[in-house]
Design an enzyme around this catalytic site. Structure first.
Site, PDB file in Angstrom:
ATOM      1  N   GLU A  65       0.920  -1.297   0.038  1.00 31.34           N
ATOM      2  CA  GLU A  65       0.183   0.113  -0.112  1.00 31.34           C
ATOM      3  C   GLU A  65       0.878   1.143  -0.159  1.00 31.34           C
ATOM      4  O   GLU A  65       1.909   1.203   0.865  1.00 31.34           O
ATOM      5  CB  GLU A  65      -0.817   0.138   1.122  1.00 31.34           C
ATOM      6  CG  GLU A  65      -1.782   1.279   1.320  1.00 31.34           C
ATOM      7  CD  GLU A  65      -2.451   1.235   2.422  1.00 31.34           C
ATOM      8  OE1 GLU A  65      -3.740   1.554   2.402  1.00 31.34           O
ATOM      9  OE2 GLU A  65      -2.177   1.097   3.586  1.00 31.34           O
TER      10      GLU A  65
ATOM     11  N   LYS B 137      -9.067   3.027  -2.464  1.00 27.78           N
ATOM     12  CA  LYS B 137      -9.437   2.482  -1.309  1.00 27.78           C
ATOM     13  C   LYS B 137     -10.665   3.174  -0.975  1.00 27.78           C
ATOM     14  O   LYS B 137     -10.796   4.291  -0.743  1.00 27.78           O
ATOM     15  CB  LYS B 137      -8.597   2.703  -0.275  1.00 27.78           C
ATOM     16  CG  LYS B 137      -8.755   2.165   1.260  1.00 27.78           C
ATOM     17  CD  LYS B 137      -7.347   2.434   2.074  1.00 27.78           C
ATOM     18  CE  LYS B 137      -7.500   1.660   3.258  1.00 27.78           C
ATOM     19  NZ  LYS B 137      -6.434   2.063   4.271  1.00 27.78           N
TER      20      LYS B 137
ATOM     21  N   CYS C  79      -5.072  -2.774   2.786  1.00 29.98           N
ATOM     22  CA  CYS C  79      -4.765  -2.535   4.250  1.00 29.98           C
ATOM     23  C   CYS C  79      -6.250  -3.116   4.770  1.00 29.98           C
ATOM     24  O   CYS C  79      -6.787  -4.123   4.637  1.00 29.98           O
ATOM     25  CB  CYS C  79      -4.608  -1.160   4.611  1.00 29.98           C
ATOM     26  SG  CYS C  79      -4.105  -0.856   6.214  1.00 29.98           S
TER      27      CYS C  79
END
Length: 324
Positions: A51, A131, A166
């Site tokens: 990430e 995300k 994540c």
């Protein structure tokens, strides 16, 4: 006479555990290409990055919510999808005939998003997603995604590959939507993770907690999970002044791993704080073995009782009224 098909398809993957070139876009692109070349030279068909690999995770947000100097530097060194740096990475993927899953801070008209791109072995962008919700203090830097980012699985020449970042791996509805796209290989991109910091820290934010989420994802999805993490050295800590922060306050991190579709860990660890690449040869028939017993999107589900609703349309800022 045609013989029955007994051969097993094998996919060779490369999972990085490396330190970003902190807040330096040009050096980040160069290091990305070096790792792509190394992975390809070792026979990998897919290489994965953590990430926010480019230009590194903005760890100062966990030490202080506002830092204009670092924030401006971070913005200027974040990656634009249409840019010479992205073109360089795409060309490197094509030259080395390898698929790349890249985690980066996306600069879109000077707003930032936590993004992932899957670049095909021909250099074409197969997918760019964001995300859906930055985590806690990340929201001081990054914006939310729109519905189109739910389409996060693509066909490659060797398998269906998907990606999340994540703590998206703690979002049950998002995970199930990804499972329903029938991925075979999943890229779980994480930042630098270490052990829990003191009694006040959350175990779920530790390297073990993150691994547990990725391992659970493998079991629930019956896919191979490429758990990809970064490391941090003293120079990164000094640059972002995080020695007193809640995370990334000491050198180390790095807990990359490969999990099979039944949840077992298939890889040997690289020492924490050490850079390297984990290689794995994935036997795709192992997915079928797992699905014989557990298919959460098929025979082991009850859509007549429980089902998922979704709106995956992109919500544009400018909408012509008769198109709404």
């Amino acid at each position: 006479m045609t013989a029955s098909k007994t051969n097993t398809e094998t996919v060779r993957v490369a999972v990085t555990q490396a330190e970003p070139e902190w807040l330096n876009l040009e050096k980040s692109a160069a290091k990305t290409c070096r790792l792509i070349e190394e992975a390809a030279a070792n026979g990998a068909q897919l290489v994965t990055f953590p990430e926010l690999w480019i230009p590194g995770y903005p760890s100062w947000v966990w030490a202080r919510s506002v830092d204009f100097k670092l924030g401006t530097l971070y913005l200027k060194n974040s990656l634009k999808v249409k840019s010479p740096e992205m073109d360089r990475i795409r060309a490197c993927a094509a030259e080395n005939h390898i698929t790349v899953c890249l985690g980066f801070s996306e600069n879109y008209h000077n707003s930032l998003y936590i993004a992932q791109s899957i670049i095909g072995s021909d250099g074409e962008l197969k997918l760019t997603r964001r995300k859906i919700k930055p985590t806690h203090m990340e929201r001081t830097v990054f914006g939310d995604a729109s519905g189109d980012c739910l389409r996060n699985v693509v066909d490659t020449e060797f398998a269906r590959v998907g990606a999340l970042a994540c703590w998206e791996h703690a979002q049950p509805l998002l995970k199930y939507h990804t499972y329903l796209q029938r991925e075979q290989i999943h890229v779980a991109a994480w930042p630098t993770l270490a052990g829990r910091d003191g009694e006040d820290g959350l175990w779920s934010m530790s390297s073990d907690g993150a691994r547990a989420l990725s391992q659970t994802y493998a079991i629930e999805s019956q896919s191979f999970v490429l758990h990809t993490t970064a490391v941090i050295g003293q120079a990164g800590i000094d640059l972002m002044r995080t020695n007193q922060g809640a995370v990334m306050n000491s050198p180390g991190g790095g807990s990359s791993a490969i999990f099979g579709p039944d949840g077992r860990k298939l890889s040997e660890d690289i020492t924490e704080g050490v850079e390297g690449i984990i290689y794995g040869d994935l036997e795709l028939d192992d997915i079928l073995k797992a699905k014989l017993f557990l298919d959460t999107c098929g025979h082991y589900s009850r859509p007549d009782m429980l089902y998922l609703g979704v709106d995956d349309r992109e919500k544009n800022h400018l909408r012509v009224q008769d198109q709404v």
